[in-house]
Design an enzyme around this catalytic site. Sequence first.
Site, PDB file in Angstrom:
ATOM      1  N   CYS A 113      28.283  17.710  34.061  1.00 42.34           N
ATOM      2  CA  CYS A 113      27.381  18.233  33.023  1.00 42.34           C
ATOM      3  C   CYS A 113      28.117  18.919  31.882  1.00 42.34           C
ATOM      4  CB  CYS A 113      26.359  19.184  33.634  1.00 42.34           C
ATOM      5  SG  CYS A 113      25.291  18.354  34.812  1.00 42.34           S
ATOM      6  N   HIS A 247      23.461  23.180  27.563  1.00 41.00           N
ATOM      7  CA  HIS A 247      23.181  22.116  28.529  1.00 41.00           C
ATOM      8  C   HIS A 247      21.772  22.320  29.057  1.00 41.00           C
ATOM      9  CE1 HIS A 247      23.305  19.412  31.804  1.00 41.00           C
ATOM     10  NE2 HIS A 247      23.428  20.338  32.733  1.00 41.00           N
ATOM     11  N   ASN A 277      17.452  16.895  32.843  1.00 43.28           N
ATOM     12  CA  ASN A 277      18.905  17.122  32.826  1.00 43.28           C
ATOM     13  C   ASN A 277      19.603  15.765  32.693  1.00 43.28           C
ATOM     14  OD1 ASN A 277      21.579  17.635  33.408  1.00 43.28           O
ATOM     15  ND2 ASN A 277      21.162  18.984  35.141  1.00 43.28           N
TER      16      ASN A 277
HETATM   17  O1  UT7 Z   1      23.365  20.406  35.658  1.00 44.94           O
HETATM   18  C1  UT7 Z   1      24.170  21.135  36.502  1.00 44.94           C
HETATM   19  C2  UT7 Z   1      23.628  22.426  36.723  1.00 44.94           C
HETATM   20  N1  UT7 Z   1      22.422  22.354  37.536  1.00 44.94           N
HETATM   21  C3  UT7 Z   1      21.637  23.372  37.534  1.00 44.94           C
HETATM   22  O2  UT7 Z   1      21.916  24.280  36.804  1.00 44.94           O
HETATM   23  C4  UT7 Z   1      20.465  23.422  38.454  1.00 44.94           C
HETATM   24  C5  UT7 Z   1      20.336  24.829  38.954  1.00 44.94           C
HETATM   25  N2  UT7 Z   1      19.256  25.070  39.886  1.00 44.94           N
HETATM   26  C6  UT7 Z   1      17.958  24.999  39.540  1.00 44.94           C
HETATM   27  O3  UT7 Z   1      17.625  24.660  38.415  1.00 44.94           O
HETATM   28  C7  UT7 Z   1      16.913  25.457  40.550  1.00 44.94           C
HETATM   29  O4  UT7 Z   1      17.551  26.101  41.620  1.00 44.94           O
HETATM   30  C8  UT7 Z   1      16.035  24.292  41.100  1.00 44.94           C
HETATM   31  C9  UT7 Z   1      15.126  23.797  40.007  1.00 44.94           C
HETATM   32  C10 UT7 Z   1      16.931  23.178  41.585  1.00 44.94           C
HETATM   33  C11 UT7 Z   1      15.165  24.784  42.259  1.00 44.94           C
HETATM   34  O5  UT7 Z   1      14.359  25.880  41.840  1.00 44.94           O
HETATM   35  P1  UT7 Z   1      14.277  27.195  42.759  1.00 44.94           P
HETATM   36  O6  UT7 Z   1      13.335  28.098  42.114  1.00 44.94           O
HETATM   37  O7  UT7 Z   1      15.679  27.671  42.975  1.00 44.94           O
HETATM   38  O8  UT7 Z   1      13.622  26.637  44.077  1.00 44.94           O
HETATM   39  P2  UT7 Z   1      14.183  26.660  45.588  1.00 44.94           P
HETATM   40  O9  UT7 Z   1      15.332  25.723  45.727  1.00 44.94           O
HETATM   41  O10 UT7 Z   1      14.375  28.070  46.000  1.00 44.94           O
HETATM   42  O11 UT7 Z   1      12.962  26.078  46.367  1.00 44.94           O
HETATM   43  C12 UT7 Z   1      11.719  26.789  46.462  1.00 44.94           C
HETATM   44  C13 UT7 Z   1      10.738  25.981  47.267  1.00 44.94           C
HETATM   45  C14 UT7 Z   1      11.290  25.473  48.592  1.00 44.94           C
HETATM   46  O12 UT7 Z   1      10.255  25.502  49.556  1.00 44.94           O
HETATM   47  P3  UT7 Z   1      10.163  26.702  50.627  1.00 44.94           P
HETATM   48  O13 UT7 Z   1      11.453  26.649  51.389  1.00 44.94           O
HETATM   49  O14 UT7 Z   1      10.021  27.947  49.792  1.00 44.94           O
HETATM   50  O15 UT7 Z   1       8.952  26.344  51.411  1.00 44.94           O
HETATM   51  C15 UT7 Z   1      11.633  24.013  48.312  1.00 44.94           C
HETATM   52  O16 UT7 Z   1      11.587  23.206  49.462  1.00 44.94           O
HETATM   53  O17 UT7 Z   1      10.377  24.806  46.529  1.00 44.94           O
HETATM   54  C16 UT7 Z   1      10.538  23.649  47.355  1.00 44.94           C
HETATM   55  N3  UT7 Z   1      10.871  22.518  46.496  1.00 44.94           N
HETATM   56  C17 UT7 Z   1       9.946  21.746  45.894  1.00 44.94           C
HETATM   57  N4  UT7 Z   1       8.623  21.761  45.921  1.00 44.94           N
HETATM   58  C18 UT7 Z   1       7.964  20.830  45.191  1.00 44.94           C
HETATM   59  C19 UT7 Z   1      12.104  22.078  46.127  1.00 44.94           C
HETATM   60  N5  UT7 Z   1      11.989  21.024  45.314  1.00 44.94           N
HETATM   61  C20 UT7 Z   1      10.669  20.792  45.152  1.00 44.94           C
HETATM   62  C21 UT7 Z   1       9.934  19.847  44.416  1.00 44.94           C
HETATM   63  N6  UT7 Z   1       8.586  19.913  44.456  1.00 44.94           N
HETATM   64  N7  UT7 Z   1      10.523  18.905  43.641  1.00 44.94           N
END
Ligand code: UT7
Length: 320
Positions: A113, A247, A277
């Site tokens: 990225c 980014h 992204n």
């Molecule tokens: O390009 C390189 C750099 N990349 C980045 O910078 C990405 C950085 N990370 C992020 O943008 C975020 O961490 C994400 C968007 C990937 C995830 O968001 P989050 O607020 O950190 O969510 P999380 O991983 O803590 O997940 C929260 C909940 C989980 O469920 P439980 O365990 O709370 O029941 C996940 O299983 O959301 C669930 N979840 C989803 N639910 C619906 C994860 N993905 C999805 C989804 N739809 N697509």
Amino acid sequence: MSGSRVLGTGSALPRRIVTNAELAEQVDTSDEWITARTGIRQRHIASDDETTATLATAAARAALEDAGIAADSIGLIVLATATPDNTFPATATKVQAALGCTGGIAFDVAAVCSGFLYALATADSLLRTGMAKRALVIGAETFSRILDWEDRTTCVLFGDGAGAVVLEAGTGDETQGILGTKLHADGNQHDLLYVDGGPSTTQTVGHVRMRGQEVFRHAVVNLSDVLKEVLEDTGTSADQLDWVVPHQANARILDATARKLGIAPEKVIVTVDRHANTSAASVPLALDVARKDGRIKPGDLVMLEAMGGGFTWGASLIRM
Ligand code: UT7
């Protein structure tokens, strides 16, 4: 030699748009979750006849047209991608052939990225040493081809596209063009964001794997730190910036980074809602969007920044 100047920008997106609602028909997700957690509403996904090279070539042609120069005046092509058409040769050489440039330098840069920032710094350095007079710097990706479409934690986040910039060697005026750049890498963080395949390990292309929350935390800290470094190195204050072109990984990362530096949200170019992204393509795509819609104008002070797998990250300050 002074910093290279931006002569033109261009971008290209696949024809097909996939909305969050369409994705929710394939995987266990929802428009509400994706929009609230990331700011993404849709992404462009490449069809079979669209590849990293075809998107890169279209973006490069648009940048050449914007700059008003012919392809044969380009002596250097640096293309950032993690999704090349082939393991080798470099996708940059395919673009070179498609554009009809001959005899110059063409190679790919792999920094995921932050690839465009790495490519820009590489091209700027080569122009400063006189290796070429004009360069095309391209970020182009077809991440849809390396996504695990059953993994909702990653497949909703990415899209395909390309962006390109035409650079010309500086004329000696230290107040114009690329004023300062900082790049970093920390290979200890490899396992937080990687692809689980490759020619030398599995002989497969592999799929994107990410520990999202940890990447998020590192991204905000690393990006605000590197932005501060470039501001300090160039004797610039955050409020002197006209625009930040980050980014486009997650709208919440953009907000948190800008808040940490006291940068007004309206100075941050946001395309993550439309493009998702696009990895190495996201910064030049966003730059092109904001130039073409008239927000970024000649003379504006613009900070580019990105962070990605490796980890790698960087920032570059440009007087347009
Ligand atoms: O390009 C390189 C750099 N990349 C980045 O910078 C990405 C950085 N990370 C992020 O943008 C975020 O961490 C994400 C968007 C990937 C995830 O968001 P989050 O607020 O950190 O969510 P999380 O991983 O803590 O997940 C929260 C909940 C989980 O469920 P439980 O365990 O709370 O029941 C996940 O299983 O959301 C669930 N979840 C989803 N639910 C619906 C994860 N993905 C999805 C989804 N739809 N697509």
